[in-house]
Design a protein around this motif. Structure first.
Motif, short mmCIF file in Angstrom:
data_model
loop_
_atom_site.label_atom_id
_atom_site.label_comp_id
_atom_site.label_asym_id
_atom_site.label_seq_id
_atom_site.Cartn_x
_atom_site.Cartn_y
_atom_site.Cartn_z
N LEU A 44 11.02 -7.47 -7.76
CA LEU A 44 11.05 -6.80 -6.46
C LEU A 44 10.20 -5.55 -6.53
CD1 LEU A 44 12.96 -3.99 -6.53
CD2 LEU A 44 14.72 -5.68 -6.82
N HIS A 45 9.94 -4.99 -5.38
CA HIS A 45 9.30 -3.68 -5.27
C HIS A 45 10.26 -2.76 -4.52
CE1 HIS A 45 5.61 -6.03 -5.98
NE2 HIS A 45 5.13 -4.89 -6.46
N THR A 46 10.38 -1.53 -4.99
CA THR A 46 11.17 -0.53 -4.27
C THR A 46 10.65 0.85 -4.63
OG1 THR A 46 13.39 0.29 -3.77
CG2 THR A 46 12.97 -0.34 -6.06
N TYR A 78 11.71 -13.62 -5.92
CA TYR A 78 11.26 -12.29 -5.51
C TYR A 78 12.20 -11.83 -4.40
CZ TYR A 78 8.44 -8.39 -4.02
OH TYR A 78 8.01 -7.12 -3.72
N LEU A 79 12.86 -10.72 -4.61
CA LEU A 79 13.81 -10.17 -3.65
C LEU A 79 13.08 -9.26 -2.68
CD1 LEU A 79 16.83 -9.92 -2.91
CD2 LEU A 79 16.95 -8.03 -4.55
N ALA A 80 13.32 -9.43 -1.39
CA ALA A 80 12.57 -8.67 -0.37
C ALA A 80 13.45 -8.29 0.81
CB ALA A 80 11.40 -9.51 0.12
N ALA A 111 19.02 -9.61 3.40
CA ALA A 111 18.15 -9.74 2.24
C ALA A 111 17.52 -11.12 2.29
CB ALA A 111 18.94 -9.59 0.94
N TRP A 131 13.83 -12.50 -11.81
CA TRP A 131 13.74 -11.88 -10.49
C TRP A 131 12.80 -10.69 -10.54
CZ3 TRP A 131 15.64 -13.45 -5.87
CH2 TRP A 131 16.58 -14.48 -5.89
N ALA A 138 14.73 -13.90 -0.06
CA ALA A 138 14.09 -14.17 -1.33
C ALA A 138 13.00 -15.22 -1.16
CB ALA A 138 15.10 -14.64 -2.36
N TYR A 163 19.24 -1.48 -8.10
CA TYR A 163 18.73 -2.68 -8.75
C TYR A 163 18.92 -2.67 -10.26
CZ TYR A 163 17.03 -3.54 -4.12
OH TYR A 163 16.99 -3.75 -2.76
#
Length: 139
Positions: A110-112, A74-76, A63, A108, A65, A119
């Motif tokens: 993110l996109h998923t 932003y988690l990526a 992971a 935070w 960020a 999440y």
């Protein structure tokens, strides 16, 4: 998950960029267009990385960020190799990044497309009306 089966580290020198690239380019719907150079540059530009390693020291999850280091993260590129799924490693990767790291008080994002339940365990939810997004112009 037995603690002696896997370990986690935020040491960027330890991550295996080729293993990360191989997985992302072949198996991650969000990254198959990227090159190894793109992925390496994204890692270099990241605020923090977390690697998950098996007993032999092989990278089995990752992971990263992006952050200003003060109030936003932003988690990526969160993934666990298929052979190691079902051991709670995805939850632990996110825990290490968000809850156990220096960004635990951040806002935070993110996109998923497929991991909403994971999440939501960490308080992620639908954006409110204050969030605007400009979509990528890459095909």
């Amino acid at each position: 998950m037995p603690s002696d089966e896997y370990s986690f580290s935020d040491d960027p020198a330890r991550i295996d960029r080729h293993a990360i690239s191989a997985f992302l380019m072949a198996h991650a719907y969000w990254a198959t267009w990227r090159t190894h150079e793109d992925i390496s540059a994204a890692i270099d530009g990241s605020w923090r990385v977390i690697g998950c390693y098996d007993r032999g020291g092989e990278l089995v999850g990752f992971a990263r960020a992006i952050s200003d280091g003060v109030n936003f993260g932003y988690l990526a590129d969160v993934f666990v190799l298929p052979a190691h799924r079902g051991n709670g490693l995805g939850v632990q990767l996110v825990t290490e990044m968000i809850e156990n790291g220096p960004g635990r008080t951040f806002r935070w994002m993110l996109h998923t497309a497929d991991a909403h339940d994971l999440y939501r365990k960490f308080g992620f939810g639908e954006p409110n009306s204050s969030l605007l997004e400009r979509a990528s112009t890459r095909g």
